[in-house]
Each structure stands twice: as C-alpha cells, then as structure tokens.
Design a protein around this motif. Sequence first.
Motif, PDB file in Angstrom:
ATOM      1  N   SER A  48      33.255  36.899  63.123  1.00 45.19           N
ATOM      2  CA  SER A  48      32.891  37.849  62.078  1.00 45.19           C
ATOM      3  C   SER A  48      32.189  37.144  60.932  1.00 45.19           C
ATOM      4  N   LEU A  49      31.400  37.930  60.212  1.00 46.76           N
ATOM      5  CA  LEU A  49      30.701  37.446  59.028  1.00 46.76           C
ATOM      6  C   LEU A  49      30.846  38.528  57.965  1.00 46.76           C
ATOM      7  N   LEU A  50      31.470  38.178  56.860  1.00 43.95           N
ATOM      8  CA  LEU A  50      31.722  39.132  55.789  1.00 43.95           C
ATOM      9  C   LEU A  50      31.040  38.642  54.518  1.00 43.95           C
ATOM     10  N   TRP A  51      30.118  39.453  54.013  1.00 43.82           N
ATOM     11  CA  TRP A  51      29.407  39.101  52.792  1.00 43.82           C
ATOM     12  C   TRP A  51      29.979  39.952  51.669  1.00 43.82           C
ATOM     13  N   ARG A  52      30.671  39.293  50.767  1.00 51.54           N
ATOM     14  CA  ARG A  52      31.290  39.980  49.644  1.00 51.54           C
ATOM     15  C   ARG A  52      30.464  39.746  48.394  1.00 51.54           C
ATOM     16  N   HIS A  53      30.897  40.379  47.319  1.00 57.72           N
ATOM     17  CA  HIS A  53      30.169  40.300  46.048  1.00 57.72           C
ATOM     18  C   HIS A  53      30.001  38.859  45.568  1.00 57.72           C
ATOM     19  N   ARG A  54      30.995  38.011  45.752  1.00 57.15           N
ATOM     20  CA  ARG A  54      30.959  36.656  45.204  1.00 57.15           C
ATOM     21  C   ARG A  54      30.831  35.572  46.272  1.00 57.15           C
ATOM     22  N   VAL A 104      30.485  34.448  50.899  1.00 56.54           N
ATOM     23  CA  VAL A 104      30.435  34.732  52.336  1.00 56.54           C
ATOM     24  C   VAL A 104      31.666  34.132  53.003  1.00 56.54           C
ATOM     25  N   ILE A 105      32.258  34.885  53.942  1.00 54.87           N
ATOM     26  CA  ILE A 105      33.375  34.394  54.745  1.00 54.87           C
ATOM     27  C   ILE A 105      32.975  34.549  56.206  1.00 54.87           C
ATOM     28  N   ALA A 106      33.065  33.459  56.975  1.00 50.51           N
ATOM     29  CA  ALA A 106      32.728  33.487  58.399  1.00 50.51           C
ATOM     30  C   ALA A 106      33.917  32.973  59.201  1.00 50.51           C
ATOM     31  N   ASP A 107      34.259  33.687  60.277  1.00 50.41           N
ATOM     32  CA  ASP A 107      35.322  33.273  61.183  1.00 50.41           C
ATOM     33  C   ASP A 107      34.707  32.862  62.512  1.00 50.41           C
ATOM     34  N   PHE A 108      35.141  31.702  63.018  1.00 54.08           N
ATOM     35  CA  PHE A 108      34.627  31.164  64.274  1.00 54.08           C
ATOM     36  C   PHE A 108      35.775  30.957  65.254  1.00 54.08           C
ATOM     37  N   PHE A 109      35.518  31.261  66.532  1.00 55.42           N
ATOM     38  CA  PHE A 109      36.495  30.983  67.583  1.00 55.42           C
ATOM     39  C   PHE A 109      36.580  29.477  67.797  1.00 55.42           C
ATOM     40  N   ILE A 110      37.796  28.964  67.953  1.00 55.91           N
ATOM     41  CA  ILE A 110      37.994  27.558  68.305  1.00 55.91           C
ATOM     42  C   ILE A 110      38.119  27.510  69.826  1.00 55.91           C
ATOM     43  N   PRO A 111      37.251  26.767  70.519  1.00 50.57           N
ATOM     44  CA  PRO A 111      37.289  26.712  71.982  1.00 50.57           C
ATOM     45  C   PRO A 111      38.657  26.260  72.502  1.00 50.57           C
ATOM     46  N   GLN A 112      39.055  26.788  73.642  1.00 56.55           N
ATOM     47  CA  GLN A 112      40.335  26.495  74.303  1.00 56.55           C
ATOM     48  C   GLN A 112      41.523  26.771  73.380  1.00 56.55           C
ATOM     49  N   SER A 113      41.415  27.791  72.554  1.00 55.15           N
ATOM     50  CA  SER A 113      42.483  28.123  71.620  1.00 55.15           C
ATOM     51  C   SER A 113      42.404  29.613  71.301  1.00 55.15           C
ATOM     52  N   LEU A 152      29.601  32.114  45.654  1.00 59.49           N
ATOM     53  CA  LEU A 152      28.341  32.265  44.919  1.00 59.49           C
ATOM     54  C   LEU A 152      27.107  32.142  45.825  1.00 59.49           C
ATOM     55  N   VAL A 153      27.136  32.841  46.958  1.00 57.37           N
ATOM     56  CA  VAL A 153      26.021  32.825  47.909  1.00 57.37           C
ATOM     57  C   VAL A 153      25.096  34.003  47.624  1.00 57.37           C
ATOM     58  N   GLN A 154      23.798  33.733  47.579  1.00 59.97           N
ATOM     59  CA  GLN A 154      22.824  34.794  47.350  1.00 59.97           C
ATOM     60  C   GLN A 154      21.967  35.068  48.571  1.00 59.97           C
ATOM     61  N   VAL A 155      21.748  34.041  49.396  1.00 58.70           N
ATOM     62  CA  VAL A 155      20.920  34.184  50.588  1.00 58.70           C
ATOM     63  C   VAL A 155      21.600  33.433  51.727  1.00 58.70           C
ATOM     64  N   ILE A 156      21.617  34.025  52.911  1.00 61.99           N
ATOM     65  CA  ILE A 156      22.145  33.327  54.090  1.00 61.99           C
ATOM     66  C   ILE A 156      21.143  33.449  55.229  1.00 61.99           C
ATOM     67  N   ARG A 157      21.277  32.553  56.184  1.00 61.71           N
ATOM     68  CA  ARG A 157      20.441  32.579  57.381  1.00 61.71           C
ATOM     69  C   ARG A 157      21.359  32.412  58.576  1.00 61.71           C
ATOM     70  N   VAL A 158      21.336  33.370  59.480  1.00 63.71           N
ATOM     71  CA  VAL A 158      22.170  33.334  60.679  1.00 63.71           C
ATOM     72  C   VAL A 158      21.239  33.201  61.871  1.00 63.71           C
ATOM     73  N   LEU A 159      21.473  32.182  62.681  1.00 62.20           N
ATOM     74  CA  LEU A 159      20.662  31.955  63.874  1.00 62.20           C
ATOM     75  C   LEU A 159      21.473  32.263  65.113  1.00 62.20           C
ATOM     76  N   ASP A 160      20.870  32.961  66.037  1.00 64.85           N
ATOM     77  CA  ASP A 160      21.494  33.234  67.330  1.00 64.85           C
ATOM     78  C   ASP A 160      20.517  32.727  68.375  1.00 64.85           C
ATOM     79  N   GLU A 161      20.850  31.597  68.967  1.00 69.14           N
ATOM     80  CA  GLU A 161      19.933  30.968  69.905  1.00 69.14           C
ATOM     81  C   GLU A 161      20.414  31.144  71.337  1.00 69.14           C
ATOM     82  N   MET A 162      19.517  31.587  72.188  1.00 63.96           N
ATOM     83  CA  MET A 162      19.790  31.700  73.615  1.00 63.96           C
ATOM     84  C   MET A 162      18.570  31.144  74.327  1.00 63.96           C
TER      85      MET A 162
END
Length: 72
Positions: free
Chosen positions: A22-28, A30-39, A49-59
């Motif tokens: 998940s990726l949650l962009w709040r007022h103040r 960004v919070i991102a949750d990542f799966f830990i492999p084999q767990s 204090l994030v104003q701009v983000i860049r998310v890459l999805d590479e395949m």
Amino acid sequence: MPTYFPIEAPVAFKCVDSDMKSLLWRHRGVIADFFIPQSHNLLRVAFDLVQVIRVLDEMPLSTEIEVSPNEG
C-alpha cells in the motif's frame, strides 16, 4: 549534487523480491508498506513533509524472442 544513502531496515531481504502492499499519501507525508519475502510481515517506510513522489512499476519485456505480443 544530492547525496543518496540506503534506508536501513530491521530485517535483511532483497528488495527485488519484495512488492508494495500500500501507498498512503497524507497531508504531512507518505507511508508505504512493503511485503517482506518469505514472511507474513510488512515493512513500513514513512517520509514526512513530502510534496512530490515517483512510483516506478517495472516489468521487463524480452526483446530477443517474440513469443507473445508485448501488450499490457
């Protein structure tokens, strides 16, 4: 020139084996949750204090053998 450094995580794993849950962009920030492999656990990364983000999805698509159309 900006200096980049790796984010220290409390567990060791290969980032290429992980996916974003998940990726949650709040007022103040960004919070991102990542799966830990084999767990069944998640790693939460937060940035304040994030104003701009860049998310890459590479395949990567093979350009050597045309087995199927490159669509999607």
